[in-house]
Design an enzyme around this catalytic site. Sequence first.
Site, short mmCIF file in Angstrom:
data_model
loop_
_atom_site.label_atom_id
_atom_site.label_comp_id
_atom_site.label_asym_id
_atom_site.label_seq_id
_atom_site.Cartn_x
_atom_site.Cartn_y
_atom_site.Cartn_z
N HIS A 5 36.17 40.65 35.12
CA HIS A 5 37.61 40.94 35.12
C HIS A 5 37.92 42.19 34.30
CE1 HIS A 5 38.33 39.47 30.95
NE2 HIS A 5 37.43 38.53 31.24
N CYS A 44 32.69 35.75 29.76
CA CYS A 44 32.96 36.48 30.99
C CYS A 44 32.57 37.95 30.86
CB CYS A 44 34.44 36.37 31.36
SG CYS A 44 34.86 34.78 32.14
#
Length: 547
Positions: free
Chosen positions: A449, A468
Amino acid sequence: MKNLLLVGLFLIVFHPIFAFQNASDPISTLLRARMEVEDPTMKPSIAGVDLENSELIHRFYADRNFEAVWSKSGVLLELAYEMRFEIRQSKFDGLLPSDYHLTMIDAYFQTFEGNKSAKKPNDTGQLVDLELLLTDAFFLLSRDLELGKVDPTSLKGSWEIVRKSSRMSYLDLLNRAVAEQEIRRNLERLYPKFSIYKKGREVLRAMDERTKTDTLDWKPVKLDKSIKVGDSHAFIPVLRERLNYWGYAKSDSARDSKRYDSAMFLGVQAFQLRNGMEPDGIIGKNTALGLNASPLMLFEKAAVNLERLRWLPDTVQNLEMILVNIANYQLDYVDKLDTLLSARVIVGKQYHESPIFTAEMSYIVFSPYWNIPPSIARKEIIPAVRKNPNYLNQKNMDVVTFSGKQVDPASINWSARSFPYMIRQKPGGSNSLGLVKFMFPNSHNVYIHDTPTRSLFAKEDRALSHGCIRIQNPAQFAQMLLKDDPSWTPEKIDQAMHQTKEQIVSLPRKIPVVLLYLTFWADSKGQPHFRQDIYDRDAEILEALRK
């Protein structure tokens, strides 16, 4: 008529052509006797060392009427010398030659060469011992070259990429090697199908040569502060010597000068660039750590990573894939063997390590909500709301039920033990996921992301997330993934990234995503690249390799 048939059958079965052809060969006779043990659960052994592949060995020799392959008429063949050479060469695969009976094999070779000088015949029992050891070594080495010596599932550091299964019969491979009289070429068939593997072997060979001539003192240099050009420091002579050793720019100063001069500065920059650091010429913690690495340490690091390459399944070679090397803080988008995009990434910090696994990217979410994980909500968000009732509004967050219905934060007992709601951050520039996320569903809830804190990409150490992968140039990445649809122009992507509601876009094909951990690789030119072991995983693998 019946009697004639019986006589004919008798003649066929007992005709000398169909009888055991090597009955007169003492080596063949002894080979068969060694392999035909009464207790099939017991492994044959040589001087107390078990033969690990007794079943394969028995099948191999039974198929050839127990004819020897490594000697003939009591004399060692050239193929035996080649096999011993390849066992020795396994060190350049990061393996231990001693794992493949090298000590005993060398002893037998020495004995036979002594017999040759003394014009004495070789002992039949010893020839059979060596025959079995070399064959067992071939099977052992074949397995380790194809699948790796270490089982990644046995390690503390998680490696969840499915390990490949054997794709080749080692029995067929040995038969082929014997028929072609070629050991090396056939063992190479077992190598990982990545060009960086053979290039990595070349690096290990070069490092091995350096370890033989290395006379430097590699006592670790520990700095209490960074050193900049023009500074003087007691460790400068040692660091200058190491830079010169690796062939970087030589200094104009005297060998023992403690001054950090401009010529040494250029050498430091070149060293930093090669080793994935910011080439600012400042000698800080990471640069000092890199210059502490001796040829032996780098040999061991390369050995660990060749083992990791052996674990990778062949499916990782897909024509189109997204590769994230966590230790290099980099994402590469590869299509038809060309790297179309490389981007800096931020990965999980040491106590929130990004996992190693593969999955398939299937969709993109523009202007995403951030559905805050329960662990973060419990440890960070809820305590913050207790201190500041306006916290959620300030952070552009709201509360919803698990069915998606909005809940008034004022109606919630924030001191209750249970919290049957979900906290999420609304789309926008302050959203912790940034303006877009790239989804490859997996059990770790990890994805790629954007991020609003873009300044973090300038850092050298980028192990900063909760697990992440944050990407530096997400709009460009989205454009690459949507390149087959001309309607997704850069302008349309930018517009989709700046909405007040989520927009989900399914990809026309699923793209493999591989999260890897490589602290060494060699590029297509054979140049080595070493990275810091940010998760301290190399030592465990090295220990297992050296057992």
